[in-house]
Design an enzyme around this catalytic site. Structure first.
Site, short mmCIF file in Angstrom:
data_model
loop_
_atom_site.label_atom_id
_atom_site.label_comp_id
_atom_site.label_asym_id
_atom_site.label_seq_id
_atom_site.Cartn_x
_atom_site.Cartn_y
_atom_site.Cartn_z
N GLY A 131 3.52 0.98 2.93
CA GLY A 131 3.77 2.40 3.11
C GLY A 131 4.77 2.97 2.12
CD GLN A 184 -3.00 -1.03 2.29
OE1 GLN A 184 -2.68 -1.62 3.30
NE2 GLN A 184 -4.13 -0.36 2.16
CB SER A 185 0.64 4.39 -1.94
OG SER A 185 0.37 3.71 -3.14
CB THR A 186 0.45 6.69 2.28
OG1 THR A 186 -0.95 6.42 2.39
CG2 THR A 186 0.74 7.41 0.97
#
Length: 697
Positions: free
Chosen positions: A65, A24-26
Site C-alpha cells: 500500500g 503494491q502501490s495502493t
C-alpha cells in the site's frame, strides 16, 4: 533458466540470504489485485531453483500500500538496502524493477550497493550481476523506463483532470455554504443558518474593511460560524465553532463564494526534508478561472473589491507601507499621510498633552533602514483639524444622505445578527425534536438503548435552552442599543453631518473610514508653514497651508499684559499680595492656573523682575541691623520705637521681614533717655522736631 544465467550464482552467494521484496502501490490494489501479489510471492520458487534453501529466503512485504516514488516512507525498502549494504544478502528478488523503486535515484543507489557487496538481482525476466557492465546497463535502462512509466501514468491522469478543470466540470470539495445537489450541480447550502453566517462575514467585511474586525463582531455578538468536517468518523457533518482570523481570510480569498470556478490557485512543493507545503500562485498562473459558473454569495465585482481591500490591509507587503485598515487611534490621516520630501508613507506616533492623546506624523523609513536622520515630523492635531474642516465643507450637500445611510446600516447590522441567532435556536430545537422522536420510537424493554436515547434527549433540551437564553440576552442588548435616548440621538445626528463628524460619540475609526471614502492620500511638507496637498478620489486635488503650531513652552508663557500688571503690583505688594491682586483682576498663569505666591516667585525670577523687598532697598530703606547700627541702639530698641510710632517700617516679603525708612537727621526722639515714656515722647515732641511718621504697610 539458462546455464549462463545460473552460472552467476556462486557458493558465496548461497551462503547469504535471498531477499524477496513484495510491494503494491495502493491499498485498493492490495485488496483487489491479488494476482499481482501471488506472482510476487511465487518468486520464492525461483530462489529455491537457484539453490537457496527455504530457511534462507527472507520475504519483506511490510510496504504493501505504499508508492515506490520515494523510499522515505518505505521501511521495508530501507531494511532491504541496509541488509544489502551489510553483506547479508546474496540475491534480491522482485517481480519487476517498478516493485523495488520507481525513483531513479533510489534504484541506482541500490545498484551501487549491490555492486559493492556482490549481490545479485533477479526479476521475472532473468538474473543480473550489477558488478558486470552489460547487466548494470540493462538494469539502469529498466529503472529509467520504470520511472518514465510512472510519469506517463500521472500525465494521463493529470491530463484528464486538467481538461475537466478548464471546462469547469471537475468535481472538487466545496467550501462551507456551497453543496452539490443530486444532479451534481453546485447550489447554496439549503441550511439558511449556514447561508446567513456566510453572508454576514461578507457584509461585515464590506462595512469594516478588516478581517480582524469581522472576528471581533462575531465574538462580541457570540455568533458561531459553520465548518465542514473533512476527515474522521464524522466526515461530512457540519460543526459550529467561534470564528477565527485565518478562516475569515480563507473565506474572503475563495472565488467560489463569488460563483466562480477556480483551479490551480496553489502549487504543492516538497522541501529537502520531505515536508509537503502549498504555495499560493498569482492569478495569471491559475489553470482555470471561470466567473459565473454557479450561484454565489457575492458578485464578482464585490469579490474584486474585497481582494483590493485585503491587499491594501497587508501593510507589511512591499517596500512602501500602504494605507492599511482604519484603526482605533485619533490620527485622522493614519495610512493616508505621505512625506513630501521622500514620497514614503508616514507613520503615526502619539504623545499625551494635558491628558489628551495627540498624534504626530513622522517619516522614519530612512532612519530605520539606514540609521539616518528622521526625514520630517508634522504635528498631527493641526493637520487633522484642517482636513476635517475641508471635509465638512466638501460634504455639506450630502450630509443628510450620508447620515441616513449610517442609520440604515446600523439597523441592517442588528437585523443580520438577529437572523443568525434565530437560526441557532431553530437548529437546536430541531435536534431536540429528533432526539425526542428517537426516544419515543425505542422499545421500552430495551433499557440500555432507552437510557442512552433519554440522555441524548436531555442533552439536546439543555442545548436548546442555552440557545434560547443566548438569543434572549443578545436580543435585549441589541434592542437596548437601538432604542430610547440613543436612537433619538442617532435620528438627531442624521439631519446634520457636521454634528456627526464632531460628536465625541463618533469613534475615531468611523471618522477615518468616512475620510477614506473621499481622500486617496495627503502629501505633507513642513517649511515655514505646513503644506498639505490633498488628492481626492477621482483625481481632484487641493492644497492647504497652515501655520506651524508654537512649541509647548511658548504656549505656556504668561501673557505680556499679566507681566506688566505684576511689575506694577510688586512696587507696593509682596508675592502673596500680588498673587491675590492678579486673581482678583481675572489674570491666569500660562498654564491656565490661578496665581499663588510660588507661581509669582518663579515668574518674576524667569522674567528678571525685582522683588518687592529689592524695590524697597532700591528706594533706600534700611534693614533692622542697619538702622540699629546707624542709631547706635539695640535691635530691640528699634522694634520698640517702631511699635511706638517713632519709626516707619514696610513689609519686604511674606515672612514679615521689615524695612525701615531712614530716620531724619538729628531727630531728638531717637535717642536713649532714662525715665521717659515712649508714648509721651511720641505725643509731645520737643520744639524744633518734626511730628512722627505713621507706619504704612
Amino acid at each position: 533458466m539458462s546455464a549462463g544465467t545460473a552460472g552467476k550464482v556462486t557458493s558465496g552467494h548461497l551462503t547469504r540470504g535471498a531477499y524477496l521484496y513484495v510491494r503494491q502501490s495502493t491499498l485498493k490494489q492490495v485488496i483487489s489485485n491479488t494476482e499481482s501479489a501471488t506472482r510476487q510471492y511465487a518468486l520464492r520458487q525461483q530462489a529455491a531453483a537457484l539453490g537457496w534453501p527455504a530457511s534462507q529466503i527472507i520475504t519483506i512485504d511490510t510496504d504493501q500500500g505504499h508508492s515506490g516514488a520515494s523510499s522515505a516512507d518505505r521501511e521495508g525498502f530501507q531494511r532491504l538496502v541496509a541488509d544489502v549494504g551489510m553483506g547479508r544478502a546474496g540475491i534480491v528478488l522482485g517481480l519487476e524493477v517498478s516493485r523495488l523503486a520507481r525513483n531513479n535515484a533510489d534504484w541506482h543507489r541500490l545498484l551501487e550497493i549491490c555492486a559493492l557487496t556482490s549481490t545479485l538481482i533477479c526479476d521475472e525476466d532473468g538474473l543480473y550481476d550489477p558488478g558486470e557492465f552489460n547487466d548494470r546497463l540493462l538494469l539502469g535502462l529498466k529503472g529509467t523506463m520504470s520511472e518514465a512509466e510512472l510519469h506517463f501514468i500521472r500525465a494521463r491522469l493529470r491530463g484528464g483532470q486538467l481538461s475537466k478543470a478548464r471546462r469547469g466540470e471537475l468535481k472538487m470539495p466545496l467550501p462551507v455554504g456551497l453543496v452539490y445537489d443530486p444532479a451534481d450541480n453546485i447550489v447554496l447550502d439549503p441550511d439558511t443558518g449556514v447561508q446567513d453566517a456566510v453572508r454576514h462575514v461578507f457584509t461585515v467585511f464590506a462595512r469594516t474593511g478588516s478581517a480582524r474586525a469581522v472576528v471581533q463582531e462575531f465574538n462580541a455578538g457570540h455568533l458561531l460560524f459553520p465548518a465542514r468536517i473533512r476527515t474522521g468518523p464524522r466526515k461530512g457533518e457540519l460543526a459550529w465553532m467561534p470564528l477565527t482570523h485565518w478562516r475569515v481570510l480563507r473565506t474572503l480569498h475563495n472565488p467560489r463564494y463569488a460563483g466562480a470556478f477556480a483551479y490551480g490557485r496553489r502549487r504543492a512543493t516538497k522541501s529537502a526534508s520531505g515536508k509537503n507545503s502549498c504555495q499560493d500562485l498569482p492569478r495569471d498562473q491559475w489553470t482555470a478561472l471561470i466567473p459565473g459558473a454557479h450561484p454565489g454569495y457575492i458578485t464578482w465585482e464585490q469579490f474584486e473589491a474585497s481582494q483590493k481591500q485585503l491587499l491594501a490591509n497587508a501593510t507589511a507587503r512591499g517596500a512602501d507601507r500602504t494605507a492599511g485598515p482604519a484603526r482605533e487611534g485619533t490620527a485622522l490621516l493614519q495610512g493616508l499621510a505621505v512625506c513630501g520630501k521622500c514620497g514614503r508613507r508616514m507613520t503615526v506616533r502619539y504623545h499625551t498633552r494635558r491628558g489628551t492623546e495627540i498624534p504626530d506624523y513622522q517619516c522614519m523609513r530612512d532612519c530605520i533602514d539606514n540609521a539616518g536622520r528622521r526625514c520630517q515630523s508634522i504635528p498631527g492635531a493641526v493637520a487633522d483639524a484642517a482636513i476635517g474642516d475641508l471635509l465638512l465643507a466638501a460634504l455639506t450637500p450630502l450630509t443628510l444622505e450620508v447620515a441616513l445611510t449610517v442609520q440604515s446600516e446600523i439597523e441592517a447590522r442588528a437585523a443580520d445578527a438577529d437572523t443568525m441567532r434565530r437560526s441557532h435556536v431553530e437548529r437546536a430545537r430541531h435536534r431536540a425534536e429528533l432526539a425526542r422522536r428517537r426516544y419515543l420510537a425505542v422499545d421500552t424493554d430495551n433499557r440500555l438503548v432507552a437510557t442512552s436515547l433519554e440522555a441524548d434527549w436531555n442533552h439536546a433540551l439543555r442545548a436548546l435552552q442555552a440557545a434560547r437564553d443566548d438569543y434572549d440576552q443578545a436580543s435585549a442588548e441589541a434592542s437596548a442599543t437601538l432604542s430610547g435616548e440613543q436612537e433619538s440621538r442617532i435620528r438627531a445626528l442624521a439631519a446634520d453631518f457636521p454634528a456627526l463628524w464632531t460628536s465625541p460619540a463618533t469613534p475615531p475609526r468611523e471618522r477615518k473610514r468616512m475620510a477614506r471614502l473621499l481622500i486617496d492620500d495627503v502629501t505633507m511638507i513642513k517649511t515655514g508653514q505646513i503644506h498639505l496637498h490633498v488628492r481626492f478620489r477621482g483625481g481632484q486635488t487641493t492644497s492647504l497651508a497652515i501655520a506651524v503650531p508654537s512649541p509647548a513652552w511658548k504656549t505656556w508663557q504668561t501673557p505680556p499684559g499679566t507681566l506688566a500688571a505684576l511689575d506694577q503690583l510688586l512696587d507696593s505688594h509682596t508675592d502673596a499680595e500680588a498673587a491675590a491682586a492678579l486673581n482678583a483682576a481675572g489674570h491666569q498663569s500660562g498654564k491656565g492656573k490661578p496665581f499663588t505666591s510660588r507661581i509669582v516667585l518663579e515668574l518674576r525670577r524667569s522674567a528678571g523682575l525685582p522683588s518687592h523687598g529689592e524695590r524697597l532697598r532700591a528706594r533706600g530703606l534700611l534693614t533692622l541691623p542697619e538702622i540699629a547700627a546707624q542709631l547706635g541702639v539695640h535691635a530691640s530698641t528699634i522694634k520698640a520705637w517702631r511699635r511706638a510710632g517713632l519709626l516707619t517700617a514696610h513689609r519686604a516679603n511674606d515672612k514679615n521681614v521689615p524695612l525701615f525708612d531712614p530716620p531724619a537727621p538729628g531727630d531728638p526722639r531717637l535717642v536713649k533717655r532714662q525715665g521717659s515714656k515712649l508714648t509721651r515722647r511720641a505725643a509731645n515732641p520737643r520744639p524744633g522736631t518734626a511730628p512722627p511718621v505713621r507706619k504704612t504697610s
